[in-house]
Design a protein around this motif. Structure first.
Motif, mmCIF file in Angstrom:
data_model
loop_
_atom_site.group_PDB
_atom_site.id
_atom_site.type_symbol
_atom_site.label_atom_id
_atom_site.label_comp_id
_atom_site.label_asym_id
_atom_site.label_seq_id
_atom_site.Cartn_x
_atom_site.Cartn_y
_atom_site.Cartn_z
ATOM 1 N N ASP A 1 0.803 -1.231 0.000
ATOM 2 C CA ASP A 1 0.000 0.000 0.000
ATOM 3 C C ASP A 1 0.837 1.284 0.000
ATOM 4 O O ASP A 1 0.351 2.324 0.446
ATOM 5 C CB ASP A 1 -0.935 0.037 1.219
ATOM 6 N N SER A 2 2.055 1.243 -0.498
ATOM 7 C CA SER A 2 2.925 2.415 -0.385
ATOM 8 C C SER A 2 3.532 2.873 -1.700
ATOM 9 O O SER A 2 4.203 3.914 -1.723
ATOM 10 C CB SER A 2 4.066 2.127 0.610
ATOM 11 N N PHE A 3 3.332 2.137 -2.775
ATOM 12 C CA PHE A 3 3.921 2.577 -4.041
ATOM 13 C C PHE A 3 3.225 3.853 -4.516
ATOM 14 O O PHE A 3 2.007 3.952 -4.529
ATOM 15 C CB PHE A 3 3.801 1.494 -5.116
ATOM 16 N N GLY A 4 4.030 4.837 -4.913
ATOM 17 C CA GLY A 4 3.483 6.097 -5.409
ATOM 18 C C GLY A 4 3.312 7.173 -4.358
ATOM 19 O O GLY A 4 2.879 8.284 -4.685
ATOM 20 N N SER B 1 0.980 -4.193 -3.567
ATOM 21 C CA SER B 1 -0.439 -3.871 -3.704
ATOM 22 C C SER B 1 -0.587 -2.427 -4.156
ATOM 23 O O SER B 1 0.270 -1.578 -3.885
ATOM 24 C CB SER B 1 -1.159 -4.078 -2.363
ATOM 25 N N HIS B 2 -1.699 -2.156 -4.840
ATOM 26 C CA HIS B 2 -1.910 -0.803 -5.347
ATOM 27 C C HIS B 2 -3.404 -0.547 -5.533
ATOM 28 O O HIS B 2 -4.108 -1.341 -6.161
ATOM 29 C CB HIS B 2 -1.197 -0.611 -6.681
ATOM 30 N N TYR B 3 -3.875 0.575 -4.981
ATOM 31 C CA TYR B 3 -5.276 0.989 -5.157
ATOM 32 C C TYR B 3 -5.382 1.903 -6.371
ATOM 33 O O TYR B 3 -4.622 2.867 -6.502
ATOM 34 C CB TYR B 3 -5.784 1.709 -3.910
ATOM 35 N N LEU B 4 -6.313 1.622 -7.254
ATOM 36 C CA LEU B 4 -6.514 2.432 -8.440
ATOM 37 C C LEU B 4 -7.145 3.781 -8.080
ATOM 38 O O LEU B 4 -7.798 3.911 -7.034
ATOM 39 C CB LEU B 4 -7.403 1.689 -9.436
ATOM 40 N N PRO B 5 -6.989 4.790 -8.922
ATOM 41 C CA PRO B 5 -7.538 6.113 -8.608
ATOM 42 C C PRO B 5 -9.046 6.128 -8.391
ATOM 43 O O PRO B 5 -9.569 7.012 -7.708
ATOM 44 C CB PRO B 5 -7.142 6.952 -9.827
ATOM 45 N N LEU C 1 -0.978 8.939 -8.848
ATOM 46 C CA LEU C 1 -2.099 8.046 -9.143
ATOM 47 C C LEU C 1 -1.820 7.280 -10.430
ATOM 48 O O LEU C 1 -1.528 7.873 -11.462
ATOM 49 C CB LEU C 1 -3.384 8.859 -9.272
ATOM 50 N N TYR C 2 -1.931 5.958 -10.329
ATOM 51 C CA TYR C 2 -1.605 5.103 -11.470
ATOM 52 C C TYR C 2 -2.737 4.118 -11.740
ATOM 53 O O TYR C 2 -3.361 3.599 -10.812
ATOM 54 C CB TYR C 2 -0.332 4.290 -11.194
ATOM 55 N N PHE C 3 -2.933 3.838 -13.033
ATOM 56 C CA PHE C 3 -3.804 2.755 -13.451
ATOM 57 C C PHE C 3 -2.962 1.522 -13.780
ATOM 58 O O PHE C 3 -1.728 1.580 -13.822
ATOM 59 C CB PHE C 3 -4.654 3.184 -14.647
ATOM 60 N N ARG C 4 -3.618 0.425 -14.020
ATOM 61 C CA ARG C 4 -2.915 -0.845 -14.205
ATOM 62 C C ARG C 4 -1.876 -0.796 -15.321
ATOM 63 O O ARG C 4 -0.720 -1.198 -15.137
ATOM 64 C CB ARG C 4 -3.922 -1.962 -14.502
ATOM 65 N N ASN C 5 -2.282 -0.329 -16.502
ATOM 66 C CA ASN C 5 -1.388 -0.413 -17.653
ATOM 67 C C ASN C 5 -0.151 0.473 -17.510
ATOM 68 O O ASN C 5 0.916 0.153 -18.041
ATOM 69 C CB ASN C 5 -2.145 -0.080 -18.932
ATOM 70 N N GLU C 6 -0.299 1.593 -16.790
ATOM 71 C CA GLU C 6 0.870 2.431 -16.536
ATOM 72 C C GLU C 6 1.908 1.667 -15.723
ATOM 73 O O GLU C 6 3.108 1.706 -16.019
ATOM 74 C CB GLU C 6 0.456 3.682 -15.764
ATOM 75 N N ILE C 7 1.459 0.974 -14.705
ATOM 76 C CA ILE C 7 2.393 0.242 -13.851
ATOM 77 C C ILE C 7 3.018 -0.915 -14.614
ATOM 78 O O ILE C 7 4.213 -1.205 -14.457
ATOM 79 C CB ILE C 7 1.684 -0.237 -12.574
ATOM 80 N N LEU C 8 2.241 -1.577 -15.461
ATOM 81 C CA LEU C 8 2.812 -2.656 -16.266
ATOM 82 C C LEU C 8 3.938 -2.129 -17.159
ATOM 83 O O LEU C 8 4.995 -2.770 -17.294
ATOM 84 C CB LEU C 8 1.722 -3.308 -17.118
ATOM 85 N N LEU C 9 3.741 -0.962 -17.756
ATOM 86 C CA LEU C 9 4.782 -0.367 -18.592
ATOM 87 C C LEU C 9 6.006 0.015 -17.762
ATOM 88 O O LEU C 9 7.156 -0.171 -18.199
ATOM 89 C CB LEU C 9 4.239 0.863 -19.318
ATOM 90 N N MET C 10 5.782 0.539 -16.571
ATOM 91 C CA MET C 10 6.894 0.924 -15.699
ATOM 92 C C MET C 10 7.697 -0.297 -15.271
ATOM 93 O O MET C 10 8.942 -0.252 -15.223
ATOM 94 C CB MET C 10 6.362 1.679 -14.475
#
Length: 266
Positions: free
Chosen positions: A110-113, A141-145, A224-233
């Motif tokens: 719960d801390s990325f970003g 883990s990551h919560y979407l915007p 704030l990140y969505f799924r596909n942004e994180i996949l690219l990163m």
């Protein structure tokens, strides 16, 4: 430009985390299972006051901890000492990670970003990659915007005119072990849809025998990140074997899922 990440995990907020935040059983079981499957040593990145780290150490797992907040780490050391545990703890920002060990598992709960700039988040994934042994796993883990329906509405221009939010009249007040009471309030101060960044503010008050003894106001910036942004990163950081789950389940995420878990192998 200030390179120091802006978070609120200091002072009374750090004490709140140490006193009152316990791990969810499903959350703890998930990270334990990943470490047992993918290997040790493990690193709890953004370990805070040891909410996950200390229980995992208590099971005999080899887990180090790292956090940017010296206050959180002080509470973590105190908690470890009370339980007779030895914890290797490091005070560093994620994007500046430089530790003496290499790990088979690194997890971020719960801390990325939180706190830094977007380029620092990308750098943090690169530092995680560098700190894994070949075949090692990064999991977080990551919560979407759109996880919070009310705050999601502030992406509309007419709604952002209402910012900053007003403070709640009463916050969440809890009694600590020594009888002190800590009360927390939080509000959204700003949302920038173009930068996909929100700024939150917390107000922590210390109460003793009915008198307010201290008040601390702190800001936290969150990218704030969505799924596909994180996949690219993750791919840009060098990870190849990447999967996404719906929360702490084994299921693929669906359109209505707003908490995701990313698993990436070096």
């Amino acid at each position: 430009m200030n390179d120091e990440p802006r978070t609120w995990h200091y002072g009374l907020v750090a004490r709140w985390w140490a006193e009152f935040n316990a791990p969810d059983p499903a959350e703890l079981a998930f990270y334990r299972s990943v470490i047992e499957r993918d290997g040790q040593p493990a690193l709890d990145l953004a370990c805070g006051a040891g909410r996950l780290l200390l229980p995992l150490l208590g099971t005999g797992l080899d887990v180090d901890g790292c956090d940017i907040s010296p206050d959180m780490l002080a509470f973590c050391r105190e908690g470890a000492a009370k339980q007779g545990l030895i914890a290797a703890l490091y005070q560093q920002a994620m994007h500046d990670l430089e530790l003496p060990r290499r790990y088979r598992t690194i997890y971020i709960c719960d801390s990325f970003g939180l706190g830094g700039r977007r380029d620092q988040d990308a750098a943090a994934l690169g530092r995680c990659y560098d700190h894994l042994v070949p075949g090692g796993t990064l999991v977080f883990s990551h919560y979407l915007p759109n996880d919070d329906a009310e705050r999601w509405s502030y992406w509309l221009p007419e709604q952002r005119q209402r910012l900053p939010e007003a403070w709640q009249e009463a916050g969440n007040r809890k009694r600590a072990a020594d009888g002190d009471e800590i009360e927390l309030r939080a509000r959204l101060v700003d949302l920038d849809p173009m930068e996909q960044r929100q700024t939150l503010e917390t107000r922590a008050e210390l109460w003793r025998e009915g008198r307010r003894m201290a008040q601390e106001d702190r800001l936290l910036q969150e990218n704030l990140y969505f799924r596909n942004e994180i996949l690219l990163m993750l791919a840009h950081a060098g990870f190849a074997d990447i999967s996404v789950r719906a929360g702490y389940s084994a299921n693929d995420p669906k359109a209505n899922d707003t908490m995701l878990v990313f698993l990436a192998r070096k």
